[in-house]
Enzyme design. Structure first.
Site, PDB file in Angstrom:
ATOM      1  N   ARG A  54       0.769  -1.275   0.020  1.00 23.97           N
ATOM      2  CA  ARG A  54       0.110   0.034  -0.093  1.00 23.97           C
ATOM      3  C   ARG A  54       0.646   1.341  -0.096  1.00 23.97           C
ATOM      4  O   ARG A  54       0.699   2.121  -0.787  1.00 23.97           O
ATOM      5  CB  ARG A  54      -1.020  -0.030   0.987  1.00 23.97           C
ATOM      6  CG  ARG A  54      -0.321  -0.650   2.339  1.00 23.97           C
ATOM      7  CD  ARG A  54      -1.447  -1.442   3.368  1.00 23.97           C
ATOM      8  NE  ARG A  54      -2.284  -0.324   3.931  1.00 23.97           N
ATOM      9  CZ  ARG A  54      -3.632  -0.480   4.089  1.00 23.97           C
ATOM     10  NH1 ARG A  54      -4.277  -1.635   3.995  1.00 23.97           N
ATOM     11  NH2 ARG A  54      -4.296   0.580   4.779  1.00 23.97           N
ATOM     12  N   THR A  55       1.835   1.346   0.657  1.00 23.82           N
ATOM     13  CA  THR A  55       2.769   2.444   0.762  1.00 23.82           C
ATOM     14  C   THR A  55       3.465   2.629  -0.521  1.00 23.82           C
ATOM     15  O   THR A  55       3.556   3.832  -0.900  1.00 23.82           O
ATOM     16  CB  THR A  55       3.659   2.180   1.940  1.00 23.82           C
ATOM     17  OG1 THR A  55       2.945   2.429   2.965  1.00 23.82           O
ATOM     18  CG2 THR A  55       4.599   3.670   2.055  1.00 23.82           C
ATOM     19  N   LYS A  82      22.598 -11.573   1.998  1.00 22.54           N
ATOM     20  CA  LYS A  82      24.122 -11.838   1.686  1.00 22.54           C
ATOM     21  C   LYS A  82      24.224 -11.366   0.608  1.00 22.54           C
ATOM     22  O   LYS A  82      23.374 -11.094  -0.472  1.00 22.54           O
ATOM     23  CB  LYS A  82      24.630 -13.453   2.085  1.00 22.54           C
ATOM     24  CG  LYS A  82      24.493 -13.746   3.459  1.00 22.54           C
ATOM     25  CD  LYS A  82      25.702 -13.452   4.118  1.00 22.54           C
ATOM     26  CE  LYS A  82      25.684 -14.054   5.453  1.00 22.54           C
ATOM     27  NZ  LYS A  82      24.545 -13.633   6.466  1.00 22.54           N
ATOM     28  N   ARG A 104      12.214   2.141   2.043  1.00 18.82           N
ATOM     29  CA  ARG A 104      11.651   1.531   3.024  1.00 18.82           C
ATOM     30  C   ARG A 104      12.609   0.370   3.640  1.00 18.82           C
ATOM     31  O   ARG A 104      12.820  -0.429   2.885  1.00 18.82           O
ATOM     32  CB  ARG A 104      10.358   1.072   2.939  1.00 18.82           C
ATOM     33  CG  ARG A 104       9.798  -0.013   3.938  1.00 18.82           C
ATOM     34  CD  ARG A 104       8.352  -0.097   3.818  1.00 18.82           C
ATOM     35  NE  ARG A 104       7.474   1.349   4.263  1.00 18.82           N
ATOM     36  CZ  ARG A 104       6.376   0.991   4.915  1.00 18.82           C
ATOM     37  NH1 ARG A 104       5.922  -0.279   5.218  1.00 18.82           N
ATOM     38  NH2 ARG A 104       5.586   1.976   5.017  1.00 18.82           N
ATOM     39  N   HIS A 132       8.607   7.333   9.854  1.00 13.94           N
ATOM     40  CA  HIS A 132       7.742   7.224   8.745  1.00 13.94           C
ATOM     41  C   HIS A 132       7.120   8.655   8.398  1.00 13.94           C
ATOM     42  O   HIS A 132       5.832   8.821   8.514  1.00 13.94           O
ATOM     43  CB  HIS A 132       6.764   6.133   8.947  1.00 13.94           C
ATOM     44  CG  HIS A 132       5.727   5.850   7.736  1.00 13.94           C
ATOM     45  ND1 HIS A 132       6.255   6.171   6.461  1.00 13.94           N
ATOM     46  CD2 HIS A 132       4.939   4.902   7.640  1.00 13.94           C
ATOM     47  CE1 HIS A 132       5.366   5.316   5.671  1.00 13.94           C
ATOM     48  NE2 HIS A 132       4.459   4.597   6.224  1.00 13.94           N
TER      49      HIS A 132
END
Lengths: 305, 419, 177
Positions: A54-55, A82, A104, A132
């Site tokens: 959603r973000t 890694k 993010r 945020h």
């Protein structure tokens, strides 16, 4: 403003300018053609090391509504740990021709690292349990649209404060804009030391909620915490859930907010989310406008914001 | 005519600090006196001349993690920092839990020749906290310090039996005192900064609990016990109380815990990530005071190199550790001041005596091996480069006071400033 | 700075333009007045009140910000985004854009782009207080308060009481503070 990394320490004028712009962009989004050419030719990359559909969608919609091109990077869960270092990943994507990165990451401070390695604006799309900032902007925009201003408002942020980047971002932004913020949580979900925070704390929702103009409910993050942080979900709901019974005791014009995704029946009553005074969907809509304001502030010419 | 003469310095001798020359021949101190002539002269005017420094806590990473450091680069860094002997921690891959690996490490260092390396042995096989390592075999190979450093030995029953065994040999149990349950997920000191950053914290109590429990076991077993990298004010108090009770207890502090505190983590720069974490300002002050008054016996580097790519990740994902061999003496002198005797006690003589390291850490006298350092306590310098393979040190680029002019191992110059 | 119009001049040309708008559009029934922020907005408001007087009914001006449509976003310091407020549906209407100064024409080009996103007007007209020349695009004004020939180094400053504290037009080598 060269980056948007945190709401802590942002000037009130900066926040207000962003909110004013966001309001104008909200108008753009209601037009028959909800798109302006402001960032034509710019490329925005969303670097989501932690999944959040959603973000990411909200940022991409914001970029596209400004006519920017978007690219998205989402590492497979295994390739991340890694092999290629975060720095090499960032340099590689940057080398493709990116004007701004939205980052993010599950670890605190990652956007700062990218800001150090790259010479383009970085937007923190959420780092660990730290910050945020665009969530804070969209929340403040939603409150401002409802009440006209945040000055003097009583706002409670309720839930897992300790592991919440939303709580940290919102608290600093709301306090800067003049609101009185109270953080409400079980004792195990309050940070150990909040002495320098511009907020009061409480472990008793019932004792503080009746004076509140805004009750902001956080998602119960059962996946964080590493162990048992409260006895059970029903016990949590019993003390900290915004049930319809509790809702009825709020001030008549008080509103309820939630950053989503909601656990209906846990932190918010099954039907409370659908009340007119629950602003959850308006928050989502405003998310696009708020992010447009941020992208425009960082890419729209020599910024004075 | 001596091979080398160190002239004009303040020399730490068995009878005190004297302004004399040190004459070196055939790897030994041949004479202490005035107006000595050597085929090579080292100017020590304004500097301190004393026994080579001894580090009780170095991670050389060999065998197994040579991309971070190896015995050659690690001991080269040690020489540059004034060290002539280091104790190599056993958390190599594989761990130093048997005599073959211990031999390999000390023998390889001997051939390279920058510093004598005395390996510490693991207390348990593979440092897994379950079965006793080959303690007898390690003892015979010269190992005197036993530790599972890198992790705390949590199991009290396993520790108690190892203490009984090591006490009987006359060795030292050294503990990385961080309770693993309280430190789970944690990556920095729990407090105001961790709260603001939203990072999982490690409370000071994680250290106190382990030290307090271990002290009870020391009382039970009588073993010599050494607290590694003490980081909290309460940790220091516990050690002080145990010493007052007459328990055979010593402790060390790292340079970084003396220089930095948790406020530095606000940068989320992974170079500030280490275990135990940087604690509060109050803790840092208590540690500095502890070094000055001697409750903290020694400064030990916990030199922990990591490759750049390992640290070019978010703070929470970065490995713990900073390098320290090259600036530990500076930090010590910044903490202790111009007390030359205390400086050498904390960095050379006491570490050698705790670690039962022969021929090192001795006040200067004729006919002993020439393991020496020439240290200028007031010179200001800014570390920009390092002889270590890794650069994970927030000290790089910061101005320091006190620098090494020369280091000699068995009369051979292993480091000389400007060369 | 040299004053070339005073407050009375400004009032006179506003009235004159209002009359021209009515005359040319045969009334105001299908006309929408939009000011371009910042100083097109008070100009539009004043035109609206002049038109109200002439027509004997309330006329409301809207505003159309072009900050999101500029083509020089990388080369000029960014000005704040102004409000866009469209009082009625634009489809089939005649839109009269109001701005203070017509110069290169790029602002109007951006305004036309913005309008195209907001609806499909039947016609678009342009009213300006000052036309100072130096067009870079094929754009002209339908209603001009005053043509002022200028050099490129000069700055034309139209001031409105609502924003600047006084009314009038100045010309000079530097921007009025």
């Amino acid at each position: 403003m060269n980056h948007l990394l945190t709401t802590e320490g942002l000037e009130r004028e900066t926040l207000e300018n962003l909110l004013t712009d966001a309001d104008e962009f909200a108008e753009v989004l209601t037009r028959p053609i909800p798109k302006v050419p402001a960032l034509r030719g710019k490329t925005v990359a969303t670097m989501f090391f932690e999944p959040s559909t959603r973000t990411r969608m909200s940022f991409e919609k914001a970029a596209k509504a400004l006519s920017a091109d978007t690219m998205s990077f989402s590492p497979g869960t295994s390739s991340l740990s890694k092999g290629e270092s975060l720095k090499d990943t960032a340099l590689t994507v940057h080398a493709m021709g990116v004007d701004l990165m939205v980052v993010r990451h599950g670890a605190t401070g990652t956007p700062w690292r990218l800001a150090e390695w790259l010479d383009i604006p970085i937007v923190n799309g959420g780092d660990g349990a730290h910050q945020h900032p665009t969530q804070a902007l969209l929340d403040c925009l939603t409150i401002k649209q409802r009440f006209g201003s945040l000055d003097g408002l009583e706002i409670a942020i309720v839930g897992d404060i300790k592991h919440s980047r939303v709580a940290r971002s919102d608290m600093f932004a709301m306090a800067t804009l003049g609101a009185n913020v109270t953080l409400v949580a079980p004792p195990t979900l309050l940070p150990v030391d909040t002495t320098r925070w511009p907020a009061a704390t409480s472990t008793d929702l019932d004792a503080v909620m009746e004076k509140m103009d805004v009750v902001y409910l956080l998602r119960v993050q059962t996946e964080r915490g590493g162990g048992s942080v409260f006895p059970s979900l029903p016990e949590y709901t019993n003390r900290y859930g915004m049930t319809s019974a509790r809702f009825a005791r709020l001030k008549p014009d008080a509103v309820v907010m939630h950053p989503g995704p909601m656990n209906r029946g846990v932190e918010i009553g099954h039907d409370v989310a659908d009340y007119e005074r629950a602003l959850v969907l308006q928050q989502v809509t405003n998310g696009v406008a708020a992010r447009m304001a941020v992208l425009f502030a960082l890419l729209g010419g020599d910024s004075d914001v | 005519m001596f091979d080398i003469v160190i002239s004009g310095g303040s020399v730490l001798t068995r009878t005190g600090i004297e302004q004399i020359d040190v004459g070196i021949a055939d790897g030994f101190i041949a004479a202490l006196g005035s107006g000595l002539e050597g085929s090579e002269m080292i100017d020590a005017s304004g500097a301190w001349v004393g026994p080579g420094l001894v580090d009780l806590h170095t991670h050389l990473r060999e065998p197994g993690e040579e991309w971070k450091e190896d015995i050659a680069t690690g001991t080269a860094a040690a020489a540059a920092g004034g060290y002539t002997a280091v104790v190599a921690m056993p958390n190599t891959v594989p761990a130093i839990d048997n005599a073959q690996i211990a031999f390999y490490v000390s023998e390889r260092a001997r051939r390279i020749g920058y510093a004598d390396v005395f390996p510490a042995g693991a207390i348990t096989m593979g440092r897994l906290g379950e079965h006793m390592a080959h303690i007898d075999e390690l003892w015979d190979a010269g190992v005197r310090i036993f530790t599972d450093d890198g992790t705390s030995l949590d199991n009290a029953a396993v520790l108690r039996l190892a203490m009984d065994y090591i006490a009987n040999l006359g060795g030292v149990v050294a503990q990385h005192a961080v309770d693993s349950t309280l430190s789970a997920h944690g990556c920095m000191h729990e407090g105001t900064v961790s709260s603001r950053l939203g990072m999982y914290g490690i409370p000071s109590e994680a250290e106190e609990i382990v030290i307090a429990r271990d002290l009870a076991l020391v009382r039970l077993t009588g073993v010599r016990y050494h607290v590694q990298h003490v980081s909290t004010a309460r940790g220091v108090e516990l050690v002080a109380a145990a010493k007052a009770d007459g328990l055979p207890v010593t402790c060390e502090v790292t340079p970084h815990h003396l220089t930095f505190d948790h406020n530095d983590v606000e940068t989320t720069d992974p170079d500030f990530k280490m275990m135990p974490p940087l604690r509060s300002e109050t803790d840092r002050e208590a540690l500095r005071e502890g070094v000055r008054d001697g409750v903290i016996d020694i400064v030990a580097t916990d030199h922990a190199p990591h490759a750049a790519r390992e640290k070019e990740v978010p703070f929470e994902h970065a490995p713990n550790g900073v390098t320290g061999l090259e600036w530990a003496a500076s930090v010590a002198v910044e903490t202790i001041g111009d007390d030359m005797a205390r400086f050498f006690e904390a960095l050379s003589m006491t570490p050698a005596s705790i670690g039962q390291i022969p021929a090192h850490g001795l006040a200067l006298a004729a006919d002993q091996p020439a393991h020496l350092v020439v240290f200028d306590p007031v010179a200001e310098w800014t570390p920009e480069t390092t002889r270590s393979r890794s650069r994970n040190a927030p000290y790089l680029g910061t101005q320091r006071t006190g620098s090494v002019r020369a280091t000699l191992l068995s009369g051979k110059i292993t480091y000389e400033a400007g060369s | 700075m040299r004053q070339v119009m005073d407050g009375d001049d400004l009032t006179r040309v506003t009235r004159r333009i209002a009359h021209e708008i009515v005359e040319r559009n045969h009334g105001l029934d299908a006309t929408v007045l939009l000011g371009i922020p910042t100083r097109g907005r008070p100009f539009a408001d004043r035109l609206a009140s002049a038109l109200s007087e002439i027509e004997g009914k309330a006329v409301i001006a809207g505003s159309l910000d072009i900050g999101m449509y500029r083509d020089d976003i990388d080369t000029r310091p960014r000005t704040r985004i102004g409000p866009t407020d469209i009082p009625e549906d634009l489809d089939g209407k005649t839109v009269v854009l109001a701005d203070d100064v017509l110069f290169t024409g790029r602002t109007i080009r951006a305004a036309l782009d913005a309008l195209a996103d907001l609806g499909r007007p039947a016609a678009v007209q342009l009213a300006v207080v000052v036309d100072r020349g130096h067009r870079e695009l094929p754009i002209r004004a339908d209603y001009v308060g005053k043509n002022i020939p200028t050099s490129l180094e000069e700055h034309v400053s139209v001031r409105f009481r609502e924003i600047d504290g006084d009314d009038g037009v100045w010309i000079g080598k530097e921007a009025a503070s």
